[in-house]
Design a protein around this motif. Structure first.
Motif, mmCIF file in Angstrom:
data_model
loop_
_atom_site.group_PDB
_atom_site.id
_atom_site.type_symbol
_atom_site.label_atom_id
_atom_site.label_comp_id
_atom_site.label_asym_id
_atom_site.label_seq_id
_atom_site.Cartn_x
_atom_site.Cartn_y
_atom_site.Cartn_z
ATOM 1 N N ARG A 4 37.694 13.863 157.123
ATOM 2 C CA ARG A 4 38.628 13.040 158.033
ATOM 3 C C ARG A 4 38.163 13.662 159.490
ATOM 4 N NH1 ARG A 4 44.363 14.212 159.244
ATOM 5 N NH2 ARG A 4 44.314 16.399 159.086
ATOM 6 N N ILE A 5 38.419 12.617 160.369
ATOM 7 C CA ILE A 5 37.899 13.024 161.843
ATOM 8 C C ILE A 5 39.268 13.704 162.227
ATOM 9 C CG2 ILE A 5 37.796 12.027 164.212
ATOM 10 C CD1 ILE A 5 36.190 9.537 162.873
ATOM 11 N N SER A 6 38.884 14.933 162.922
ATOM 12 C CA SER A 6 39.951 15.856 163.356
ATOM 13 C C SER A 6 39.999 15.735 164.724
ATOM 14 C CB SER A 6 39.990 17.222 162.899
ATOM 15 O OG SER A 6 38.649 17.569 162.925
ATOM 16 N N GLU A 7 38.854 15.690 165.443
ATOM 17 C CA GLU A 7 38.665 15.726 166.931
ATOM 18 C C GLU A 7 37.601 14.961 167.314
ATOM 19 O OE1 GLU A 7 39.039 19.729 168.028
ATOM 20 O OE2 GLU A 7 36.920 20.129 167.653
ATOM 21 N N LEU A 8 37.788 14.316 168.420
ATOM 22 C CA LEU A 8 36.680 13.534 169.287
ATOM 23 C C LEU A 8 36.348 14.298 170.628
ATOM 24 C CD1 LEU A 8 38.037 9.946 169.007
ATOM 25 C CD2 LEU A 8 36.356 10.925 167.393
ATOM 26 N N VAL A 9 34.866 14.582 170.621
ATOM 27 C CA VAL A 9 34.546 15.533 171.815
ATOM 28 C C VAL A 9 33.818 14.393 172.706
ATOM 29 C CG1 VAL A 9 33.300 17.371 172.664
ATOM 30 C CG2 VAL A 9 34.186 17.513 170.176
ATOM 31 N N LEU A 10 34.401 14.433 174.126
ATOM 32 C CA LEU A 10 33.672 13.406 174.894
ATOM 33 C C LEU A 10 33.046 14.343 176.151
ATOM 34 C CD1 LEU A 10 36.765 10.905 175.508
ATOM 35 C CD2 LEU A 10 34.665 10.971 174.078
ATOM 36 N N ASP A 11 31.921 14.076 176.516
ATOM 37 C CA ASP A 11 31.339 14.825 177.655
ATOM 38 C C ASP A 11 31.804 14.108 178.693
ATOM 39 O OD1 ASP A 11 30.347 16.778 175.828
ATOM 40 O OD2 ASP A 11 28.366 15.809 175.631
ATOM 41 N N TRP A 22 43.449 10.115 179.926
ATOM 42 C CA TRP A 22 43.759 9.860 178.260
ATOM 43 C C TRP A 22 45.151 10.280 177.800
ATOM 44 C CZ3 TRP A 22 41.465 6.091 176.117
ATOM 45 C CH2 TRP A 22 40.216 5.751 176.551
ATOM 46 N N SER A 23 45.501 11.323 178.347
ATOM 47 C CA SER A 23 47.049 11.603 177.948
ATOM 48 C C SER A 23 48.013 10.759 178.318
ATOM 49 C CB SER A 23 47.561 13.059 178.701
ATOM 50 O OG SER A 23 46.641 14.184 178.163
ATOM 51 N N GLU A 24 47.842 10.063 179.477
ATOM 52 C CA GLU A 24 48.630 8.968 179.854
ATOM 53 C C GLU A 24 48.422 7.603 179.209
ATOM 54 O OE1 GLU A 24 51.416 8.627 181.835
ATOM 55 O OE2 GLU A 24 51.259 10.750 182.386
ATOM 56 N N VAL A 25 47.328 7.466 178.639
ATOM 57 C CA VAL A 25 46.925 6.213 177.784
ATOM 58 C C VAL A 25 47.422 6.525 176.356
ATOM 59 C CG1 VAL A 25 45.037 5.022 176.634
ATOM 60 C CG2 VAL A 25 44.743 5.573 179.101
ATOM 61 N N LEU A 26 47.557 7.737 175.745
ATOM 62 C CA LEU A 26 47.780 7.959 174.209
ATOM 63 C C LEU A 26 48.939 8.745 174.199
ATOM 64 C CD1 LEU A 26 44.214 9.219 173.376
ATOM 65 C CD2 LEU A 26 45.105 6.936 172.884
ATOM 66 N N GLY A 27 49.679 9.125 175.456
ATOM 67 C CA GLY A 27 50.909 9.937 175.170
ATOM 68 C C GLY A 27 50.628 11.005 174.361
ATOM 69 N N SER A 38 36.494 23.126 179.087
ATOM 70 C CA SER A 38 36.856 22.012 178.028
ATOM 71 C C SER A 38 38.368 21.986 177.791
ATOM 72 C CB SER A 38 36.170 22.341 176.808
ATOM 73 O OG SER A 38 34.768 22.143 176.694
ATOM 74 N N ILE A 39 38.961 20.944 177.936
ATOM 75 C CA ILE A 39 40.448 20.750 177.741
ATOM 76 C C ILE A 39 40.449 19.855 176.330
ATOM 77 C CG2 ILE A 39 42.524 19.659 178.629
ATOM 78 C CD1 ILE A 39 40.985 20.171 181.557
ATOM 79 N N GLU A 40 41.563 20.454 175.599
ATOM 80 C CA GLU A 40 41.850 19.757 174.260
ATOM 81 C C GLU A 40 43.238 19.117 174.614
ATOM 82 O OE1 GLU A 40 41.832 19.787 169.496
ATOM 83 O OE2 GLU A 40 41.697 21.606 170.594
ATOM 84 N N ILE A 41 43.425 17.892 174.334
ATOM 85 C CA ILE A 41 44.527 16.860 174.250
ATOM 86 C C ILE A 41 44.841 16.621 172.994
ATOM 87 C CG2 ILE A 41 44.443 16.364 176.728
ATOM 88 C CD1 ILE A 41 43.559 13.574 176.005
ATOM 89 N N GLY A 42 46.223 15.973 172.592
ATOM 90 C CA GLY A 42 46.489 15.818 171.251
ATOM 91 C C GLY A 42 47.857 15.156 171.260
ATOM 92 N N LEU A 55 41.271 14.865 171.322
ATOM 93 C CA LEU A 55 40.234 14.712 171.980
ATOM 94 C C LEU A 55 39.872 16.090 172.814
ATOM 95 C CD1 LEU A 55 41.059 11.188 173.906
ATOM 96 C CD2 LEU A 55 39.653 11.619 171.799
ATOM 97 N N VAL A 56 38.805 16.264 172.943
ATOM 98 C CA VAL A 56 38.458 17.575 173.564
ATOM 99 C C VAL A 56 37.458 16.814 174.800
ATOM 100 C CG1 VAL A 56 36.827 19.741 173.431
ATOM 101 C CG2 VAL A 56 38.268 18.985 171.508
ATOM 102 N N LEU A 57 37.728 17.206 175.854
ATOM 103 C CA LEU A 57 37.023 16.722 177.069
ATOM 104 C C LEU A 57 36.114 18.229 177.527
ATOM 105 C CD1 LEU A 57 40.183 15.247 177.959
ATOM 106 C CD2 LEU A 57 38.212 13.644 177.972
ATOM 107 N N SER A 58 34.916 17.737 177.376
ATOM 108 C CA SER A 58 33.743 18.974 177.523
ATOM 109 C C SER A 58 33.219 18.787 178.821
ATOM 110 C CB SER A 58 33.143 18.984 176.434
ATOM 111 O OG SER A 58 32.043 20.131 176.466
#
Length: 127
Positions: A4-11, A22-27, A38-42, A55-58
């Protein structure tokens, strides 16, 4: 057994800015930072490994050559699509044209760095 998808990494060029957006968009909340910037949000209560992927913002300095082959779709959980569209635009999203006809039931938007995502019509229950 399946995966299953555990995280999405965005460059991204600016992880701080995109993490805030994305923190505001997704809560989501910040879960951690790596030495590479890199910053991971969830989700605030479950974090990594819960029912929603993090989401990992790399950080990257590589230019984006063209339209992404993968994009995110989001659905409002506590308001209708029009109200959510206004909220997303106020957060810094902007309309994007990827060749849609105007008859679609979704809105194509771009985040502050220009990565496309779609706001779908159906309201979902929060997780």
């Amino acid at each position: 057994m399946a995966c299953r998808i555990s995280e999405l990494v965005l460059d991204v060029a600016d992880p701080e800015r995109l993490a805030a957006f994305w923190s505001e968009v997704l809560g989501y909340v910040e879960l951690g930072r790596e030495d590479d910037g890199s910053i991971e949000i969830g989700p605030p209560d479950t974090g990594f490994g819960g029912p929603q992927p993090t989401l990992v913002l790399s950080p990257t300095t590589d230019p984006r050559p063209h339209k992404l082959r993968l994009h995110l779709d989001v659905n409002a959980t506590d308001r209708d699509q029009d109200a959510e569209l206004e909220r997303l635009l106020a957060l810094g999203a902007r309309p994007a044209d990827v060749g849609q006809t105007g008859e679609e039931s979704w809105h194509v938007l771009a985040d502050p760095e220009g990565s496309e995502f779609c706001l779908l019509r159906t309201r979902l229950q929060p997780v």
